[in-house]
Design an enzyme around this catalytic site. Structure first.
Site, PDB file in Angstrom:
ATOM      1  N   CYS A  63       0.802  -1.227   0.000  1.00  0.00           N
ATOM      2  CA  CYS A  63       0.000   0.000   0.000  1.00  0.00           C
ATOM      3  C   CYS A  63       0.833   1.274   0.000  1.00  0.00           C
ATOM      4  O   CYS A  63       0.294   2.366  -0.150  1.00  0.00           O
ATOM      5  CB  CYS A  63      -0.944   0.017   1.201  1.00  0.00           C
ATOM      6  SG  CYS A  63      -1.799  -1.536   1.472  1.00  0.00           S
TER       7      CYS A  63
ATOM      8  N   HIS B  61      -4.248   7.574   5.783  1.00  0.00           N
ATOM      9  CA  HIS B  61      -4.298   6.214   5.225  1.00  0.00           C
ATOM     10  C   HIS B  61      -5.687   5.633   5.493  1.00  0.00           C
ATOM     11  O   HIS B  61      -6.271   5.015   4.611  1.00  0.00           O
ATOM     12  CB  HIS B  61      -3.201   5.356   5.845  1.00  0.00           C
ATOM     13  CG  HIS B  61      -3.085   4.001   5.233  1.00  0.00           C
ATOM     14  ND1 HIS B  61      -2.843   3.814   3.889  1.00  0.00           N
ATOM     15  CD2 HIS B  61      -3.201   2.757   5.776  1.00  0.00           C
ATOM     16  CE1 HIS B  61      -2.807   2.517   3.621  1.00  0.00           C
ATOM     17  NE2 HIS B  61      -3.012   1.854   4.735  1.00  0.00           N
TER      18      HIS B  61
ATOM     19  N   HIS C   4      -9.750   1.136  -1.478  1.00  0.00           N
ATOM     20  CA  HIS C   4      -8.323   1.015  -1.169  1.00  0.00           C
ATOM     21  C   HIS C   4      -7.655   0.394  -2.388  1.00  0.00           C
ATOM     22  O   HIS C   4      -7.749  -0.813  -2.624  1.00  0.00           O
ATOM     23  CB  HIS C   4      -8.125   0.143   0.061  1.00  0.00           C
ATOM     24  CG  HIS C   4      -6.720   0.151   0.584  1.00  0.00           C
ATOM     25  ND1 HIS C   4      -5.660   0.673  -0.128  1.00  0.00           N
ATOM     26  CD2 HIS C   4      -6.179  -0.302   1.756  1.00  0.00           C
ATOM     27  CE1 HIS C   4      -4.554   0.555   0.564  1.00  0.00           C
ATOM     28  NE2 HIS C   4      -4.834  -0.032   1.719  1.00  0.00           N
TER      29      HIS C   4
END
Length: 404
Positions: free
Chosen positions: A161, A293, A330
């Site tokens: 990520c 995040h 995401h």
């Protein structure tokens, strides 16, 4: 230190084709998350994701090479084309003084899955002779370099990520070091296939209802896909060609928790954010917005909140914080690029996009993000965070032109 200008960006996401589609969805709180059914998952528990529509993908195919490019490369090249056009770059602006740093968490997942299914179901059938070049994680970076004839360093950062955020940060470092004058940087990811989605289900980190970062009753993340590419240049190079400077990348830091492969670590996140702010040379109080995040998982949101509180101190009370993941999903290796683009647009508009699906205060977290509706802020700098599996953290700080 050589100032780094942001002169263009492009995006492909479930919100639509183009950076404007991404920003307007984030600004207005319009979620691109919808029901996605995977036919080979017989007991699919999670039934939503932020997937690029077939209609949007079809619009990209005339300029693509699907015989040689996986879905992840097709969308990555499209994002790069938009970024180059927005920056007004010409053929003479590339060559050996231009680099490409575009990350991906996995690479050509669609090609991998298609190949394995064909092999299992019909072992005697001929496979895809281009499977290897289509599945390489660096495929998109190489296609972008070939597209624009950038013969400087071409790199692929694959750190889950944090891939795109580290890619943008490393690109800025290459410019500051004088290695290149400009760089195309970002990330791309297209992992919404039956096999990969099933594997994510087994981790029990995805929500079966709605993604609610920082909210009470939050219970997980929602997957997405997409690509984001930004054009970074030395300020001198940008000014020499008369480019419009959208913002300045003034701070970057990355580190490793070296603790746990999956669980977030407060010390690691805090150190990363603190170092990013320190590298910018800005007082933390000048940062008015943070694109967090903010995955919507119980542990991540608590850790990130405490890290921000530790770094910003008294200024934390006036900080606008939001997670846009419930809108675009995401996007893993592309997530940091999509969120960086939103952060730059938020700073330019002086408008913090909302954290949608927020139900109310979680007493363990003890703060309210920008809830459900966008909120104006007044500041000349903003931050974007990415915290990845593997304990890899990365943070970027941007400022309005001339404010760094």
């Amino acid at each position: 230190m050589i100032p780094v200008a942001i002169t263009g960006f492009g995006a492909v996401s479930a919100c639509g084709i183009g950076a404007e589609a991404l920003w307007s969805a984030a600004r207005d709180g319009r979620s691109a998350v919808h029901e996605v059914v995977f036919p080979r998952i017989h007991q699919q528990q999670v039934k939503q994701a932020a997937r690029i529509s077939d209609a949007d993908l079809q619009t990209l195919l005339p300029g693509a090479k699907p015989r040689f490019q996986d879905r992840t490369a097709i969308i990555g090249v499209a994002a790069a084309r938009e970024a180059v056009a927005r920056a007004g770059l010409r053929p003479e602006d590339f060559g050996e003084r231009c680099g490409v740093v575009v990350g991906s968490g996995l690479g050509g997942a669609e090609t991998i899955e298609t190949g394995y299914i064909r092999f299992v179901e019909t072992p005697a059938a001929r496979g895809d002779v281009m499977a290897i070049p289509k599945t390489m994680a660096n495929s998109t970076a190489s296609w972008i370099a070939m597209e624009v004839k950038a013969t400087g360093p071409t790199l692929c950062i694959s750190t889950a990520c944090s891939s795109a955020t580290q890619s943008i940060g490393l690109a800025a470092d290459l410019i500051r070091a004088g290695v290149v004058d400009r760089c195309l940087a970002g990330g791309t990811e297209a992992l919404l296939s039956d096999c990969v989605f099933s594997a994510w289900e087994l981790l029990h980190v995805m929500t079966t209802s709605r993604c609610r970062p920082f909210s009470r009753e939050r219970n997980g993340m929602v997957l997405g896909e997409g690509a984001g590419v930004v054009v970074l240049e030395s300020m001198d190079a940008a000014k020499a060609r008369g480019a419009t400077v959208l913002a300045e990348l003034v701070g970057y830091a990355t580190n490793a928790d070296a603790s746990d492969l999956l669980r977030p670590d407060l010390d690691g996140a805090t150190t990363c954010i603190r170092k990013a702010v320190a590298s910018s040379g800005l007082d933390p109080a000048r940062i008015g917005y943070v694109n967090a995040h903010g995955t919507g998982t119980v542990a991540n949101d608590l850790t990130e909140t405490n890290a921000l509180r530790a770094v910003f101190g008294d200024a934390f009370a006036g900080l606008s914080v939001s997670s846009t993941k419930p809108i675009h999903g995401h996007a893993l290796g592309a997530g940091g690029a999509l969120e960086f683009i939103i952060t730059v647009e938020a700073l330019r508009a002086q408008l913090a996009p909302p954290t949608i699906n927020w139900l109310g205060l979680d007493p363990k977290i003890g703060f309210e993000p920008v809830p459900n509706v966008a909120r104006p802020f007044t500041a000349d700098a903003a931050m974007s965070n990415s915290f990845a599996f593997g304990g890899i953290n990365a943070s970027l700080v941007v400022a309005l032109p001339g404010r760094g």
